[in-house]
Scaffold this motif. Structure first.
Motif, PDB file in Angstrom:
ATOM      1  N   GLU A   1       0.822  -1.205   0.000  1.00  0.00           N
ATOM      2  CA  GLU A   1       0.000   0.000   0.000  1.00  0.00           C
ATOM      3  C   GLU A   1       0.858   1.259   0.000  1.00  0.00           C
ATOM      4  O   GLU A   1       0.544   2.241  -0.678  1.00  0.00           O
ATOM      5  N   LYS A   2       1.969   1.239   0.734  1.00  0.00           N
ATOM      6  CA  LYS A   2       2.852   2.411   0.767  1.00  0.00           C
ATOM      7  C   LYS A   2       3.517   2.630  -0.587  1.00  0.00           C
ATOM      8  O   LYS A   2       3.631   3.764  -1.068  1.00  0.00           O
TER       9      LYS A   2
ATOM     10  N   ARG B   1       2.398   1.499  -3.501  1.00  0.00           N
ATOM     11  CA  ARG B   1       1.328   1.835  -4.449  1.00  0.00           C
ATOM     12  C   ARG B   1       0.966   3.305  -4.412  1.00  0.00           C
ATOM     13  O   ARG B   1       0.796   3.953  -5.459  1.00  0.00           O
ATOM     14  N   ASP B   2       0.867   3.872  -3.213  1.00  0.00           N
ATOM     15  CA  ASP B   2       0.354   5.230  -3.073  1.00  0.00           C
ATOM     16  C   ASP B   2       1.361   6.299  -3.478  1.00  0.00           C
ATOM     17  O   ASP B   2       1.008   7.477  -3.563  1.00  0.00           O
TER      18      ASP B   2
ATOM     19  N   ARG C   1      -2.548   7.253 -11.454  1.00  0.00           N
ATOM     20  CA  ARG C   1      -2.080   6.745 -10.160  1.00  0.00           C
ATOM     21  C   ARG C   1      -2.782   5.417  -9.888  1.00  0.00           C
ATOM     22  O   ARG C   1      -3.673   4.996 -10.638  1.00  0.00           O
TER      23      ARG C   1
ATOM     24  N   GLU D   1      -4.839   2.725  -7.266  1.00  0.00           N
ATOM     25  CA  GLU D   1      -5.733   2.588  -6.106  1.00  0.00           C
ATOM     26  C   GLU D   1      -6.122   1.126  -5.937  1.00  0.00           C
ATOM     27  O   GLU D   1      -6.057   0.338  -6.887  1.00  0.00           O
TER      28      GLU D   1
END
Length: 318
Positions: free
Chosen positions: A18-19, A21-22, A53, A55
């Motif tokens: 998640e880190k 990816r964001d 981006r 999500e």
């Protein structure tokens, strides 16, 4: 020979994912694609520019050696499509379009005129973001063990990308919108006198057919638009390449790394009962192999150590 096993939970990998990816931004840089339209009557140039981006998405372990990243949404913050047409000049005029049926004298004559003299003649731009409602990417990382050279060298568990799959949905109105915009842009070039438009229609039959001929497509502009964006401009490949390149750059494709030889005892000092200190030099043990495997919930790394000690303890100040 001794060994240790280290386990990493799936939840930990999901938090790291998640880190990573964001922080990713996907640039879609303009690389014009050009081709000759029907019968060489035009040159068509198409350019796509934007940024996206990531999500959502899920991470799962697939035994025995895969990490699967699936349902990763690509969200466009900007996606601009530009279509340019350089149309061969059409000259007409000195033509009678309304004739007196009695004496055959001309009532309405169109003066001589040339159109499509610019380069490009037609430029349309529009926002594709609402017309690409869903883009979803999935891919696997195959676990592999690798030893790298250097001082010290390293053993590493790497993840090699495999089976990238991307699904891109386009709105059904995309083709109609392109045709409408091109048709209006061509009509805007025609001089204000409606007689010119009537003469031009006689030459081209209809604006819809004229646009399709300029683009060199059949009746289905929707199919042409999707094929051009996917195959010629390569929108899907741009996204896949950006995500996988980012993964390579950010993580160097490495999920786990350990130095070889491995420091069992670092430099330090030990105080004896008599008050004297013993200096403890570093002690290193060679690693023979490492092996990774996954279960539903854990990634396990098994490290096999050699019996060879590259440096030994040495007492100082006895």
């Amino acid at each position: 020979m001794s060994h240790i096993s280290v386990g990493f939970s799936l939840n930990m990998f999901r938090a790291v994912f998640e880190k990573v990816r964001d922080t990713l931004q996907i640039p879609i840089l303009p690389k014009p694609y050009s081709y000759q339209g029907g019968s060489g009557m035009s040159t068509v140039t198409i350019t796509l520019k934007g940024k996206a981006r990531l999500e959502n998405g899920t991470v799962d372990f697939i035994a025995p050696d895969r990490l699967r990243i699936s349902e990763l949404d690509i969200v466009f913050d900007e996606l601009k499509l530009t279509i340019k047409l350089d149309i061969d000049e059409i000259a007409f005029g000195d033509e009678c379009i309304i004739q007196n049926p009695i004496n055959e004298k001309c009532i309405v004559n169109v003066p001589k005129k040339s159109i499509f003299e610019a380069n490009p003649d037609v430029v349309i731009k529009f926002n594709l973001v609402p017309l690409v409602p869903r883009v979803e990417l999935s891919f696997d990382l195959i676990l592999d063990e690798k030893k790298t050279d250097g001082v010290p060298s390293h053993w590493a568990i790497t993840g090699q990308p495999d089976l990238p799959d991307i699904e891109i949905d386009f709105a059904d109105s995309l083709g109609d919108l392109i045709q409408e915009k091109l048709t209006q842009a061509i009509k805007d070039i025609i001089p204000g006198n409606s007689s010119f438009e009537r003469v031009l229609v006689q030459k081209i039959r209809s604006f819809g057919e004229f646009v399709r001929n300029l683009l060199d497509v059949g009746d289905d502009i929707q199919e042409w638009a999707q094929r051009t964006l996917l195959n010629e401009i390569g929108l899907g490949n741009i996204i896949i390449g950006a995500v996988l390149d980012y993964y390579q750059d950010k993580l160097n494709a490495t999920l786990f790394k350990i130095p070889n030889p491995y420091p069992v005892i670092n430099v330090g000092k030990l105080k004896q009962c008599n008050g004297l200190e013993i200096s403890l030099p570093p002690v290193y043990v060679e690693i023979d192999t490492i092996q990774a495997k996954v279960t539903d919930d854990y990634l396990f790394v098994n490290i096999e150590f050699s019996d060879i000690i590259t440096k030994t303890l040495k007492g100082v100040g006895t």
